[in-house]
Design a protein around this motif. Structure first.
Motif, PDB file in Angstrom:
ATOM      1  N   LEU A   1     -31.304  24.830 -19.995  1.00  0.00           N
ATOM      2  CA  LEU A   1     -31.047  24.383 -21.356  1.00  0.00           C
ATOM      3  C   LEU A   1     -31.395  22.911 -21.475  1.00  0.00           C
ATOM      4  N   GLY A   2     -32.340  22.600 -22.338  1.00  0.00           N
ATOM      5  CA  GLY A   2     -32.748  21.216 -22.568  1.00  0.00           C
ATOM      6  C   GLY A   2     -31.919  20.598 -23.670  1.00  0.00           C
ATOM      7  N   PRO A   3     -32.379  19.466 -24.161  1.00  0.00           N
ATOM      8  CA  PRO A   3     -31.646  18.794 -25.237  1.00  0.00           C
ATOM      9  C   PRO A   3     -31.484  19.698 -26.464  1.00  0.00           C
ATOM     10  N   ILE A   4     -30.340  19.604 -27.094  1.00  0.00           N
ATOM     11  CA  ILE A   4     -30.043  20.366 -28.301  1.00  0.00           C
ATOM     12  C   ILE A   4     -30.049  19.407 -29.472  1.00  0.00           C
ATOM     13  N   GLU A   5     -30.873  19.699 -30.466  1.00  0.00           N
ATOM     14  CA  GLU A   5     -30.877  18.882 -31.674  1.00  0.00           C
ATOM     15  C   GLU A   5     -30.067  19.600 -32.741  1.00  0.00           C
ATOM     16  N   LEU A   6     -29.038  18.948 -33.191  1.00  0.00           N
ATOM     17  CA  LEU A   6     -28.138  19.494 -34.193  1.00  0.00           C
ATOM     18  C   LEU A   6     -28.239  18.607 -35.421  1.00  0.00           C
ATOM     19  N   GLU A   7     -28.744  19.162 -36.508  1.00  0.00           N
ATOM     20  CA  GLU A   7     -28.877  18.383 -37.734  1.00  0.00           C
ATOM     21  C   GLU A   7     -27.871  18.909 -38.746  1.00  0.00           C
ATOM     22  N   VAL A   8     -27.057  18.015 -39.257  1.00  0.00           N
ATOM     23  CA  VAL A   8     -26.007  18.400 -40.202  1.00  0.00           C
ATOM     24  C   VAL A   8     -26.012  17.452 -41.389  1.00  0.00           C
ATOM     25  N   THR A   9     -25.463  17.916 -42.479  1.00  0.00           N
ATOM     26  CA  THR A   9     -25.222  17.067 -43.638  1.00  0.00           C
ATOM     27  C   THR A   9     -23.747  16.716 -43.629  1.00  0.00           C
ATOM     28  N   LEU A  10     -23.449  15.432 -43.613  1.00  0.00           N
ATOM     29  CA  LEU A  10     -22.073  14.970 -43.512  1.00  0.00           C
ATOM     30  C   LEU A  10     -21.609  14.326 -44.806  1.00  0.00           C
TER      31      LEU A  10
END
Length: 97
Positions: A31-40
């Motif tokens: 498992l490599g880097p996980i990119e998590l994009e969210v609206t906050l």
């Protein structure tokens, strides 16, 4: 809306479930880097502590109009287990104890 900490906690649980369900499988995935994009949406409590909370805005939640400023944030997470790279699988590598 969900607190950002809840989103990250659930992601951690899902990765753990994926790892446990892969035990005994012949094919393993690192498992490599996980990119998590969210609206906050950022809120601040009007109290003595002045606590700030980061809420993840759910897409299509219930049609309510929220009058607040939102911010898009991308987090790059590098999962580890015991300080080592995380793998989706249960079989130890030859170099592991």
């Amino acid at each position: 809306m969900l607190e950002l900490s809840s989103v990250v906690r659930e992601l951690r649980r899902e990765l753990d479930r994926a790892s446990r369900s892969a035990e005994g499988e012949q094919i393993q995935f690192g498992l490599g880097p996980i990119e998590l994009e969210v609206t906050l949406m950022v809120t601040e409590e009007a109290s003595a502590t002045g606590r700030v909370k980061f809420w993840v805005v759910e897409a299509g939640a219930d049609g309510k109009a929220i009058e607040a400023k939102t911010h898009r944030v991308k987090l790059t997470l590098q999962p580890t287990r015991g300080g080592r790279p995380f793998e989706i699988g249960g079989m130890a590598r030859e170099d592991e104890d």
